[in-house]
Design a protein around this motif. Structure first.
Motif, PDB file in Angstrom:
ATOM      1  N   GLY A  32      34.052  50.260  78.530  1.00 61.00           N
ATOM      2  CA  GLY A  32      33.123  50.282  77.411  1.00 61.00           C
ATOM      3  C   GLY A  32      33.645  50.998  76.176  1.00 61.00           C
ATOM      4  O   GLY A  32      34.836  51.328  76.074  1.00 61.00           O
ATOM      5  N   ARG A  33      32.730  51.271  75.247  1.00 58.51           N
ATOM      6  CA  ARG A  33      33.105  51.738  73.916  1.00 58.51           C
ATOM      7  C   ARG A  33      33.703  53.138  73.919  1.00 58.51           C
ATOM      8  O   ARG A  33      34.393  53.508  72.983  1.00 58.51           O
ATOM      9  N   GLY A  34      33.386  53.908  74.966  1.00 55.09           N
ATOM     10  CA  GLY A  34      33.957  55.256  75.026  1.00 55.09           C
ATOM     11  C   GLY A  34      35.297  55.302  75.741  1.00 55.09           C
ATOM     12  O   GLY A  34      35.824  56.387  75.984  1.00 55.09           O
ATOM     13  N   PHE A  35      35.853  54.118  76.044  1.00 51.85           N
ATOM     14  CA  PHE A  35      37.038  54.091  76.922  1.00 51.85           C
ATOM     15  C   PHE A  35      38.155  55.034  76.475  1.00 51.85           C
ATOM     16  O   PHE A  35      38.600  55.884  77.238  1.00 51.85           O
ATOM     17  N   PHE A  36      38.596  54.900  75.228  1.00 52.32           N
ATOM     18  CA  PHE A  36      39.789  55.669  74.820  1.00 52.32           C
ATOM     19  C   PHE A  36      39.525  57.171  74.881  1.00 52.32           C
ATOM     20  O   PHE A  36      40.361  57.938  75.362  1.00 52.32           O
ATOM     21  N   THR A  37      38.344  57.582  74.420  1.00 50.48           N
ATOM     22  CA  THR A  37      37.979  59.008  74.427  1.00 50.48           C
ATOM     23  C   THR A  37      37.876  59.531  75.852  1.00 50.48           C
ATOM     24  O   THR A  37      38.435  60.584  76.188  1.00 50.48           O
ATOM     25  N   LEU A  38      37.151  58.789  76.680  1.00 50.50           N
ATOM     26  CA  LEU A  38      36.890  59.278  78.050  1.00 50.50           C
ATOM     27  C   LEU A  38      38.149  59.205  78.912  1.00 50.50           C
ATOM     28  O   LEU A  38      38.413  60.121  79.701  1.00 50.50           O
ATOM     29  N   HIS A  39      38.908  58.137  78.758  1.00 53.20           N
ATOM     30  CA  HIS A  39      40.158  57.992  79.517  1.00 53.20           C
ATOM     31  C   HIS A  39      41.062  59.210  79.251  1.00 53.20           C
ATOM     32  O   HIS A  39      41.591  59.828  80.179  1.00 53.20           O
ATOM     33  N   ALA A  40      41.178  59.597  77.986  1.00 53.70           N
ATOM     34  CA  ALA A  40      42.029  60.745  77.623  1.00 53.70           C
ATOM     35  C   ALA A  40      41.417  62.064  78.093  1.00 53.70           C
ATOM     36  O   ALA A  40      42.118  62.941  78.620  1.00 53.70           O
TER      37      ALA A  40
END
Ligand SMILES: [Fe+2]
Length: 146
Positions: A32-40
């Motif tokens: 979802g839309r938070g992927f890059f933030t949450l993945h990191a």
């Protein structure tokens, strides 16, 4: 070190060992839309967890204890609920983290109290350090949810 404190430190260690895998699960399966933030962010968290695992185990050794270093035993000791290998939305990822971090905060406070009862200020200081980090993380997770 009292048996109470030694047992509690090993439960804490087991919880962090299982969390280390659970944080990877979320790191890999978040969508979802938070992927890059949450993945990191999840990568930061499992790196921090790896450090905590080593520090708690070595604190146990310094106090004459025997840290759990066996996944079968860790699974018997842990209270962490693992999740399936399945996609998870960004919102559900944050909710899952909030619920786990809330548990970390309560668990860490219990160790601080137990260490103080045992007149072990150094262990209390170590865990108060984790508590500060977890409380800051909780504020950040709740802010991200708004
Ligand atoms: Fe990765």
């Amino acid at each position: 070190m009292s048996k109470n404190l030694s047992d509690k430190l090993n439960e804490y260690l087991a919880n962090q060992q299982v969390m280390y895998i659970k944080l990877h699960n979320l790191h890999w399966y978040v969508k979802g839309r938070g992927f890059f933030t949450l993945h990191a962010k999840l990568e930061d968290l499992y790196d921090q967890t790896a450090k905590i695992i080593d520090d708690v185990a070595e604190r146990l050794l310094a106090l004459g204890g025997s840290p759990v270093a066996n996944l079968k035993k860790a699974l018997e000791l842990t209270s962490v609920k693992e999740r399936e290998d399945a996609p998870i939305s960004s919102d559900e990822t944050i909710k899952s983290l909030i619920s786990d971090v809330d548990y970390w905060i309560r668990d860490t406070k219990e160790i601080v109290e137990l260490a103080e009862e045992n007149n072990d200020g150094a262990t209390a200081d170590q865990f108060n350090g984790y508590l500060t980090e977890y409380q800051k993380l909780m504020w950040m997770l709740k802010s991200y949810m708004e």
